[in-house]
Design a protein around this motif. Structure first.
Motif, PDB file in Angstrom:
ATOM      1  N   THR A 198      88.904  45.031  44.528  1.00 22.66           N
ATOM      2  CA  THR A 198      88.401  44.882  45.784  1.00 22.66           C
ATOM      3  C   THR A 198      89.215  44.113  46.987  1.00 22.66           C
ATOM      4  O   THR A 198      90.186  43.431  46.516  1.00 22.66           O
ATOM      5  CB  THR A 198      86.767  44.331  45.910  1.00 22.66           C
ATOM      6  OG1 THR A 198      87.141  43.005  45.349  1.00 22.66           O
ATOM      7  CG2 THR A 198      86.014  44.997  44.753  1.00 22.66           C
ATOM      8  N   GLN A 199      88.815  44.606  48.041  1.00 18.66           N
ATOM      9  CA  GLN A 199      89.660  43.956  49.239  1.00 18.66           C
ATOM     10  C   GLN A 199      89.026  44.143  50.575  1.00 18.66           C
ATOM     11  O   GLN A 199      87.806  44.953  50.573  1.00 18.66           O
ATOM     12  CB  GLN A 199      91.077  44.543  49.364  1.00 18.66           C
ATOM     13  CG  GLN A 199      91.031  45.703  49.799  1.00 18.66           C
ATOM     14  CD  GLN A 199      92.546  46.550  49.731  1.00 18.66           C
ATOM     15  OE1 GLN A 199      92.737  47.547  49.476  1.00 18.66           O
ATOM     16  NE2 GLN A 199      93.458  45.913  50.408  1.00 18.66           N
ATOM     17  N   ASN A 200      89.206  43.338  51.641  1.00 19.29           N
ATOM     18  CA  ASN A 200      88.624  43.754  52.895  1.00 19.29           C
ATOM     19  C   ASN A 200      88.851  44.872  53.480  1.00 19.29           C
ATOM     20  O   ASN A 200      89.906  45.554  53.409  1.00 19.29           O
ATOM     21  CB  ASN A 200      89.036  42.487  54.059  1.00 19.29           C
ATOM     22  CG  ASN A 200      88.455  41.115  53.410  1.00 19.29           C
ATOM     23  OD1 ASN A 200      87.462  40.859  52.720  1.00 19.29           O
ATOM     24  ND2 ASN A 200      88.785  40.212  54.124  1.00 19.29           N
ATOM     25  N   TRP A 201      87.988  45.518  54.142  1.00 22.58           N
ATOM     26  CA  TRP A 201      88.006  46.830  54.719  1.00 22.58           C
ATOM     27  C   TRP A 201      89.487  46.623  55.783  1.00 22.58           C
ATOM     28  O   TRP A 201      89.700  45.482  56.297  1.00 22.58           O
ATOM     29  CB  TRP A 201      87.004  47.324  55.729  1.00 22.58           C
ATOM     30  CG  TRP A 201      87.196  48.536  56.639  1.00 22.58           C
ATOM     31  CD1 TRP A 201      87.046  49.593  56.214  1.00 22.58           C
ATOM     32  CD2 TRP A 201      87.793  48.566  57.890  1.00 22.58           C
ATOM     33  NE1 TRP A 201      87.473  50.572  57.276  1.00 22.58           N
ATOM     34  CE2 TRP A 201      88.013  49.894  58.391  1.00 22.58           C
ATOM     35  CE3 TRP A 201      88.055  47.554  58.528  1.00 22.58           C
ATOM     36  CZ2 TRP A 201      88.395  50.394  59.670  1.00 22.58           C
ATOM     37  CZ3 TRP A 201      88.834  47.952  59.760  1.00 22.58           C
ATOM     38  CH2 TRP A 201      88.897  49.297  60.464  1.00 22.58           C
ATOM     39  N   TYR A 202      89.982  47.772  56.037  1.00 21.63           N
ATOM     40  CA  TYR A 202      91.190  47.590  56.586  1.00 21.63           C
ATOM     41  C   TYR A 202      91.464  48.945  57.308  1.00 21.63           C
ATOM     42  O   TYR A 202      91.207  50.155  56.692  1.00 21.63           O
ATOM     43  CB  TYR A 202      92.603  47.263  55.922  1.00 21.63           C
ATOM     44  CG  TYR A 202      93.068  48.165  54.887  1.00 21.63           C
ATOM     45  CD1 TYR A 202      94.031  49.345  55.085  1.00 21.63           C
ATOM     46  CD2 TYR A 202      92.632  47.965  53.640  1.00 21.63           C
ATOM     47  CE1 TYR A 202      94.320  49.803  53.992  1.00 21.63           C
ATOM     48  CE2 TYR A 202      92.819  48.904  52.601  1.00 21.63           C
ATOM     49  CZ  TYR A 202      93.570  49.980  52.859  1.00 21.63           C
ATOM     50  OH  TYR A 202      93.788  50.677  51.916  1.00 21.63           O
ATOM     51  N   LEU A 203      92.115  49.136  58.439  1.00 22.99           N
ATOM     52  CA  LEU A 203      92.350  50.478  59.217  1.00 22.99           C
ATOM     53  C   LEU A 203      93.860  51.165  58.533  1.00 22.99           C
ATOM     54  O   LEU A 203      94.869  50.524  58.838  1.00 22.99           O
ATOM     55  CB  LEU A 203      92.423  50.511  60.433  1.00 22.99           C
ATOM     56  CG  LEU A 203      92.739  51.695  61.418  1.00 22.99           C
ATOM     57  CD1 LEU A 203      91.738  52.800  60.947  1.00 22.99           C
ATOM     58  CD2 LEU A 203      92.831  51.295  62.895  1.00 22.99           C
ATOM     59  N   HIS A 204      93.902  51.902  57.728  1.00 20.66           N
ATOM     60  CA  HIS A 204      94.856  52.555  57.156  1.00 20.66           C
ATOM     61  C   HIS A 204      95.860  53.067  58.136  1.00 20.66           C
ATOM     62  O   HIS A 204      95.434  53.716  59.051  1.00 20.66           O
ATOM     63  CB  HIS A 204      94.671  53.721  56.115  1.00 20.66           C
ATOM     64  CG  HIS A 204      95.750  54.066  55.111  1.00 20.66           C
ATOM     65  ND1 HIS A 204      96.838  54.841  55.525  1.00 20.66           N
ATOM     66  CD2 HIS A 204      95.894  53.582  53.678  1.00 20.66           C
ATOM     67  CE1 HIS A 204      97.644  55.049  54.523  1.00 20.66           C
ATOM     68  NE2 HIS A 204      97.049  54.419  53.464  1.00 20.66           N
TER      69      HIS A 204
END
Length: 208
Positions: free
Chosen positions: A31-37
């Motif tokens: 898991t990780q924090n949401w990010y804008l690809h």
């Protein structure tokens, strides 16, 4: 609180293939924090909330199971192992491998949607998801460029071949399940999309 996502990411050597089966670092599937690809996201939401929840549950369990690692060349070994235990990946005990799209295919199967092709990848994921009739695509920057309106179980896939993740927590303005509603109007159909989206007028004149 940051919105969390889960995915199969990279092998223990920082490569797409060639590593040892299973998660050697705890980060191959994690898991990780949401990010804008950098390639941007397309967003798909299950029309049935229970389907979305199952997808999220499966991703969470995969991220916690050290027997599941990353390898594009062995990407379907998890699917084969999970199929034997009803796609409950927490019950997979033999070291195996997956990649980002193959893992999403497993999560969807756990939610009861089987029949997606073995060659299910990020490039063909949107068309394959649409064919199931189970998902609604959420468009516009409201959903694609921020996490505020995302919901647990949403599937994000890059706009061109690249990566896919599953959302594991709700954004602060999550609205719940959303899907278009259509109203017949003579030889046309008015289709109302998600909040903030345009109304689409579909000409049915030649669909007879």
């Amino acid at each position: 609180m940051a919105v969390k996502v889960g995915s199969a990411r990279i092998d223990e050597n920082g490569k797409a293939h060639g590593g040892q089966a299973g998660d050697q670092t705890g980060k191959e599937v994690s898991t990780q924090n949401w990010y804008l690809h950098s390639k941007g996201w397309r967003v798909f939401r299950a029309k049935n909330p229970s389907v979305a929840e199952k997808i999220a549950q499966c991703m969470e369990r995969a991220c916690k199971n050290s027997k599941i690692g990353y390898d594009q060349y062995q990407r379907n070994t998890l699917y084969k192992a999970a199929e034997k235990v009803g796609f409950d990946v927490s019950k997979v005990t033999t070291p195996c491998e997956t990649d980002c799209s193959a893992l999403v295919r497993v999560c969807i199967a756990y939610a009861g949607i089987t029949g997606l092709p073995e060659g299910f990848r990020t490039g063909n994921m949107p068309s394959n998801l649409n064919k199931t009739g189970t998902f609604t695509e959420l468009t516009g920057s409201k959903y694609q460029s921020q996490s505020t309106y995302l919901g647990r179980g949403d599937i994000l896939v890059t706009k061109t071949s690249g990566h896919t993740v599953v959302v594991l927590s709700n954004g602060s303005k999550y609205e719940g399940t959303i899907h278009p509603v259509e109203y017949a109007l003579g030889d046309r159909t008015i289709k109302y999309g998600c909040e903030g989206q345009d109304v689409t007028l579909i000409d049915r004149t030649y669909e007879r």
